[in-house]
Write an enzyme that holds these catalytic residues in place. Structure first.
Site, PDB file in Angstrom:
ATOM      1  N   GLU A  70       1.016  -1.342   0.222  1.00 59.94           N
ATOM      2  CA  GLU A  70      -0.066   0.382  -0.112  1.00 59.94           C
ATOM      3  C   GLU A  70       1.490   1.252   0.331  1.00 59.94           C
ATOM      4  OE1 GLU A  70      -3.528   0.163   1.605  1.00 59.94           O
ATOM      5  OE2 GLU A  70      -3.955  -1.309   2.061  1.00 59.94           O
ATOM      6  N   GLY A  71       1.764   0.979  -0.900  1.00 57.03           N
ATOM      7  CA  GLY A  71       3.700   2.031  -0.922  1.00 57.03           C
ATOM      8  C   GLY A  71       4.151   2.458   0.069  1.00 57.03           C
TER       9      GLY A  71
END
Length: 396
Positions: free
Chosen positions: A373-374
Site C-alpha cells: 500500500e505504498g
C-alpha cells in the site's frame, strides 16, 4: 484541553477485540505460518458477518455537530479493531472473509447498483505489475471497450487474497495518452474466462495470507463493471477516486504495524520482568540499563505510531482531507514497527530467533507493513511534496 485518551466505548472495543485475537488467532498463528497457502478454517465462524459497509445518509446529517455530540466513526473503530486483531496475528487478520482491499475500494466509489451486486463479495485489489510497483500511474494492463464489454489484457502480481477472494478490483489503462487520467478500476469476478490465477507466492512473512499472480488475456467483463460510472468521460472515480481509498486504508496498515509491534514489545516486557529487570518510569533514563533504555525508546515510538494513526483516522471520520496524515502514519508505523520487532529479537537473544516463540515471526511479518500500500519511501515523497508545495515532477 486536548484529550489523547480513547473514549470508553473504543477502549472497551479494544479489550474485546484483543480477547478475540488472544482466544482465536494467537493459538493458531504458528500453525498457519508453517502451513502456507492453507485456508484457516477456524475463520469460517466469521463468514457472513458484515466487515465493510457504506453508511447510509441521514436527514440533517450535513449539519455540523457540537463538540459534546461528536463521536468517533468507522475509521477510528477500524483503527482500534485492526490493531487489536493484529496483536493476535496480522496474516490471519488479512485472511478474514470479506475484508479485502478491494472491498474498501468498492465501498468508497461504487455506484449503488454495484454495491448491491458486489458489496457482499470478498474482493481483492490488483494494482502491482512486473513493471509497475509504487508508481501506480505507470500501469500497462489495458482495458478496451468493445460494444457492451470491456476487454482486459495484462498481468497483476502480489495480489493479496488472490486464491480466496470472489472478485478482484483490477486497475487498467483505458487511454495511455491521458496519463493517470486514463487509469480506471474494474470489477472482475473469479471464474471469468481469460482471468487466470497463475501462481501463489512463497513469502517471508504474513504466510497465513495468500498472495498471487493473475493473467488477463482477452478477459471480457460487462461495460458497467467499471468501478463507479459506466461512462468513462463521466467517471471521476478513476485513478484519483480509487487513490482516495488509500487515505482510509493506509492508516489501517499503520494499525497493523501498531498491533504487531505492540505484541512484540509486550512479549519483551514479560521476559524482562521474568528475568528480574523492573521498569521504573520514575527513574532517570541516564541511570537505567541499556536494555531498559532501548525498551523506553521503543515504547515511545509505538505511542507516536498510534497517535499519528488515530489522527489520520479521526480526520477521515470528520471528512477532513487527510492525504498527508495518512502517509505520515503509514511511513512512521511501517518503519518504526519493523525496527521495533527487529530490536526485540536482538534483546531477547536466543528466544528471539527460535520458533518456540512468536518473536521471530513478528519480525518477519512486520517487514511487509513498510512495503505494501505504498512503500515508506513513497510515503515520505508524498509528505515532502505537500509540505514543500512541490509537484511530482519537481520532487521525485
Amino acid at each position: 484541553m486536548i484529550n489523547l485518551e480513547l473514549p470508553d466505548y473504543l477502549d472497551n472495543m479494544k479489550t474485546q477485540m484483543k480477547g478475540f485475537a488472544e482466544g482465536l488467532l494467537r493459538p493458531i498463528a504458528r500453525k498457519y505460518d508453517e502451513a502456507e497457502h492453507t485456508y484457516p478454517v477456524e475463520l469460517d465462524v466469521l463468514k457472513g458477518m458484515p466487515v465493510m459497509s457504506r453508511p447510509k445518509k441521514k436527514a440533517g446529517e450535513e449539519k455540523p455537530k457540537k463538540d459534546a455530540e461528536r463521536k468517533n466513526g468507522s475509521n477510528m473503530s477500524q483503527a482500534v479493531t485492526v490493531e487489536s486483531i493484529c496483536w493476535g496475528d496480522v496474516g490471519l487478520m488479512l485472511s478474514i472473509p470479506g475484508a479485502g482491499l478491494g472491498n474498501a475500494a468498492i465501498v468508497a466509489v461504487a455506484t449503488d447498483e454495484q454495491m448491491e451486486r458486489f458489496g457482499s463479495k470478498w474482493a481483492a485489489m490488483a494494482i502491482t505489475e512486473p513493471g509497475s510497483g509504487s508508481d501506480a500511474g505507470s500501469i500497462q494492463t489495458t482495458a478496451v471497450l468493445d460494444g457492451d464489454e470491456w476487454v482486459l489484457n495484462g498481468e497483476k502480481i502480489f495480489v493479496t487474497c488472490a486464491d480466496r477472494c470472489d472478485a478482484v478490483v483490477v486497475w487498467a489503462n483505458v487511454d495511455p495518452s491521458a496519463g493517470k487520467a486514463g487509469i480506471k478500476s474494474f470489477i472482475v469476478e473469479k471464474g471469468t474466462p481469460g482471468f487466470t490465477l497463475e501462481k501463489l507466492e512463497h513469502k517471508l512473512g504474513i504466510r497465513a495470507s495468500d498472495t498471487g499472480t493473475f493473467f488477463l488475456k482477452d478477459c471480457r467483463i460487462p461495460k458497467d463493471n467499471i468501478l463507479g460510472s459506466a461512462e468513462v468521460k463521466k467517471s471521476t472515480e478513476g485513478f484519483k477516486g480509487v487513490m482516495k481509498t488509500f487515505d482510509n486504508t493506509r492508516p489501517m496498515v499503520a494499525s497493523m504495524s501498531n498491533g504487531v509491534a505492540g505484541a512484540s514489545l509486550e512479549f519483551l516486557k514479560q521476559k524482562m520482568e521474568e528475568a528480574g529487570i523492573a521498569l521504573d518510569y520514575n527513574e532517570n533514563t541516564n541511570n537505567v540499563s541499556a536494555m531498559q533504555k532501548e525498551y523506553y525508546m521503543m515504547e515511545a515510538n509505538l505511542e507516536a505510531m498510534r497517535l499519528l494513526t488515530y489522527k489520520a483516522s479521526w480526520m477521515a471520520d470528520e471528512k477532513i482531507f487527510n492525504n498527508v496524515e495518512a502517509s505520515m502514519s503509514k511511513a512512521k508505523a511501517g518503519r518504526a514497527g519493523t525496527l521495533i520487532t527487529q530490536k526485540v529479537c536482538e534483546l531477547l537473544g536466543s528466544m528471539g530467533f527460535t520458533r518456540e516463540h512468536l518473536a521471530e515471526k513478528w519480525m518477519r511479518d512486520s517487514k511487509i507493513l513498510d512495503i505494501f500500500e505504498g512503500t515508506g519511501q513513497i510515503q515520505h515523497l508524498i509528505v515532502a511534496r505537500n509540505i514543500l508545495k512541490l509537484s511530482r515532477n519537481e520532487l521525485k
